[in-house]
Design an enzyme around this catalytic site. Structure first.
Site, short mmCIF file in Angstrom:
data_model
loop_
_atom_site.label_atom_id
_atom_site.label_comp_id
_atom_site.label_asym_id
_atom_site.label_seq_id
_atom_site.Cartn_x
_atom_site.Cartn_y
_atom_site.Cartn_z
N ASN A 132 0.85 -1.19 0.00
CA ASN A 132 0.00 0.00 0.00
C ASN A 132 0.89 1.24 0.00
OD1 ASN A 132 -1.95 1.94 0.32
ND2 ASN A 132 -2.89 1.03 2.12
N ASN A 137 -5.72 6.57 -1.05
CA ASN A 137 -6.58 6.15 -2.16
C ASN A 137 -7.21 4.78 -1.93
OD1 ASN A 137 -4.68 4.14 -2.78
ND2 ASN A 137 -3.91 5.13 -4.61
N ASP A 138 -7.13 4.27 -0.69
CA ASP A 138 -7.67 2.93 -0.42
C ASP A 138 -9.16 2.84 -0.74
OD1 ASP A 138 -5.14 2.43 0.41
OD2 ASP A 138 -5.63 2.05 2.51
N GLY A 157 -5.94 -2.39 -0.11
CA GLY A 157 -5.24 -1.13 -0.31
C GLY A 157 -3.95 -1.19 -1.10
N ASP A 159 -1.54 -0.99 -4.16
CA ASP A 159 -1.72 -0.09 -5.30
C ASP A 159 -0.45 -0.03 -6.15
OD1 ASP A 159 -0.01 1.54 -3.74
OD2 ASP A 159 -1.69 2.67 -2.91
N ASP A 324 -6.39 -13.45 -19.83
CA ASP A 324 -7.21 -14.25 -18.94
C ASP A 324 -8.20 -15.10 -19.74
OD1 ASP A 324 -8.25 -14.69 -16.12
OD2 ASP A 324 -10.06 -13.87 -17.06
N GLU A 353 -3.95 -17.87 -21.03
CA GLU A 353 -4.35 -18.80 -19.98
C GLU A 353 -5.27 -19.85 -20.60
OE1 GLU A 353 -6.50 -18.90 -15.58
OE2 GLU A 353 -7.27 -17.59 -17.17
#
Length: 611
Positions: A132, A137-138, A157, A159, A324, A353
């Site tokens: 974090n 900005n959490d 949190g 980032d 993905d 994937e």
């Protein structure tokens, strides 16, 4: 006076301020191979307008869908210099408003960027759980879900700044490339931290940072001669995506009508005997209820995804994509998407994937596969994830030697290497953010060392999962959150800071130092990056293989027994001939390669052969 002038213009119906809520891509670049640029313009009844461009720029197509809030404008940008031009919106010959649009100057040699390859080691980060860097900005007023570090499935949190702050740690470890789980906006009410249910694919989630922060991450990596891989999702968006709430067309997503879950039976993509109903259910069904399935057979949707991907490569200076759920896409559509990216960047790399448990079925999806060619199919995707090796590693080191148990499973995996058109372009890994933690399965550091020895020396591109290098554990049966724990030291109030040597326990340093040793050794070893392999059938649960070129040979021995083993070196004469000594990398000692080799219990050796 200026205000009065604007009022007069409005009175005459000329509003020079935009009435288009969005134009995507928001800007483009001159000198692109993808020069037929399709702009998606969104706004209330925007399709009612006539479109012109203020400069001598060719509009090649204008498409209106059944939703009047969209209009798709294709322009030819070939040979256009960098600069700004206006897109003008009119009705009955009267200009109502205009939008400026910019073509930026392209980065020098951007098209020739070199993607990740087998000389790299990829460090996979669960973005919300690593570090974090900006606690402020959490949570965000714009986003529904707020931070709750006490919730296993909540946002904790982590980032972009947290990643940047610890790039030197990753570099010291010996990893050369960072793959972070998606960072784009995900506005789900809960469980949004994984960010695979995106709500805006042109915007970094504000709880991770800004678009410029992401670009800065790429820049900071490149300063360290490291690379950045973006986790890209082509198969689905989140239910909160702004376009899902106001679809450009009914068939923008797969409708049943509405929701129907996929069967997850990916084999129906290539099963020659598959029923149409089964194939449709797998490919067109939604991955989960909160992730609408995108329809890549819709050319507007497909082109939107192509341009979005290229935009991020240029904007953030990316070195690769991890895609993905690659094999859940419409297979013709994803092949077109992949080819468009690789045509723009011939030396780029994309790893798909394809979570299957059979080498032939995985090989089907690799670029130029002869197996795919049997059905006239080419995905154009350079790299596949070696899930069958992963499957083996989940079991091998807790098994005793039997006909089909123990290290023979690693051997059998490489037996099928002939199925792949490019064996160096396999992503080899023991775990990732969706699988059990290897340190939970194998709680002893000795087994971890065996796994890291293998991944560091086997053919392909090694990928390691954040925190395993300090012994982090987690139980898949508890939930995804437990295998995605916070990295100790990533938060200000953490008592244990494992990012620094003095903050790690003695055991954490044992994990870290072993990993650091083998990964940094690997960096300068072309024989490991591109060498050929000769393997010997395991005996007594001891697996030995060689990596070699015309000028160099490496012998790797993995003893999966708790007791030491004595190897008769005459068995390996074909690879040892002419080499009577070696330097053992793990112990940092010179050894004699004479008649016998003693290998300690649950230990491995990496021997640089010497004459």
């Amino acid at each position: 006076m200026k205000f009065l002038f604007q009022v007069c213009l409005l009175c005459f119906g000329l509003n020079l301020f935009s009435q288009a809520e969005k134009i995507e891509p928001p800007f483009w670049w001159s000198g692109m191979n993808h020069s037929s640029l399709q702009l998606m313009v969104y706004g209330k009844n925007i399709a009612d307008h006539d479109i012109t461009i203020s400069k001598d720029i060719l509009i090649t197509n204008v498409i209106r869908t059944e939703n009047p809030n969209y209009i798709f404008i294709t322009i030819d940008t070939k040979d256009l210099p960098a600069g700004t031009f206006d897109i003008e919106f009119s009705k009955k010959g009267k200009l109502l408003f205009k939008n400026p649009y910019e073509l930026k100057s392209r980065r020098k040699n951007s098209a020739l960027r070199k993607g990740f390859d087998s000389s790299d080691v990829i460090y996979l980060i669960m973005s919300d759980r690593f570090a974090n860097g900006v606690p402020s900005n959490d949570s965000s007023k714009e986003m529904k879900e707020k931070a709750d570090r006490n919730s296993e499935g909540g946002r904790h949190g982590g980032d972009i700044q947290g990643i940047i702050d610890h790039l030197d740690y990753i570099n010291e470890l010996g990893a050369t490339t960072v793959w972070s789980t998606p960072l784009l906006e995900d506005n789900d009410e809960k469980y949004s931290y994984h960010t695979y249910a995106q709500s805006d694919v042109y915007r970094i989630d504000p709880r991770f940072g800004t678009n410029d922060d992401y670009r800065r991450l790429g820049s900071e990596l490149h300063k360290r001669d490291m690379k950045l891989v973006m986790d890209y999702v082509t198969n689905h968006w989140g239910i909160e995506h702004w376009m899902i709430k106001d679809l450009p067309a009914y068939d923008w997503i797969h409708q049943w009508p509405g929701y129907k879950n996929t069967s997850y039976r990916m084999t129906t993509q290539y099963d020659p005997n598959a029923s149409e109903a089964d194939a449709k259910l797998c490919m067109d069904g939604w991955f989960v209820k909160s992730m609408p399935d995108l329809n890549q057979s819709n050319p507007l949707m497909l082109n939107y995804l192509v341009q979005n991907a290229i935009w991020w490569v240029e904007f953030a200076d990316l070195d690769g994509f991890r895609v993905d759920t690659y094999s859940y896409n419409d297979k013709e559509g994803i092949a077109k998407w992949t080819k468009a990216i690789m045509d723009e960047y011939p030396n780029f790399n994309i790893v798909g994937e394809v979570w299957l448990h059979n080498q032939a079925q995985i090989a089907y999806w690799q670029k130029d596969s002869q197996i795919g060619a049997l059905q006239s199919y080419n995905s154009y995707c350079p790299t596949m994830m070696d899930f069958t090796l992963h499957d083996a590693l989940m079991e091998v080191f807790s098994e005793e030697s039997k006909w089909n148990k123990g290290t023979i499973k690693i051997y059998d995996n490489l037996v099928n290497d002939f199925l792949y058109p490019d064996i160096d372009n396999l992503l080899v890994f023991a775990e990732n953010h969706d699988t059990p933690r290897i340190n939970e399965i194998y709680p002893n550091v000795e087994d971890y060392k065996l796994i890291m020895t293998l991944l560091s020396t086997i053919r392909g591109i090694p990928q390691i999962y954040y925190g395993s290098e300090i012994g982090m554990k987690g139980k898949k049966e508890i939930g995804d959150g437990d295998i995605r724990r916070d990295f100790p030291g990533g938060w200000e109030d953490d008592q244990n800071n494992a990012f620094i040597e003095e903050g790690r326990t003695e055991l954490q340093n044992e994990y870290f130092n072993f990993t650091k040793n083998v990964l940094n050794w690997r960096k300068d070893k072309p024989v490991i990056h591109k060498g050929k392999t000769v393997q010997f059938v395991p005996e007594n649960n001891v697996y030995a293989f060689f990596r070699y070129t015309d000028s160099e040979r490496i012998m790797v021995v993995i003893n999966n027994n708790p007791e030491k083993q004595m190897l008769d070196l005459s068995r390996f004469e074909e690879m040892l001939n002419g080499f009577d000594s070696g330097f053992e990398v793990i112990s940092n000692q010179k050894i004699v390669l004479n008649k016998e080799l003693v290998v300690g219990g649950k230990s491995s050796m990496i021997i640089e052969q010497m004459k």
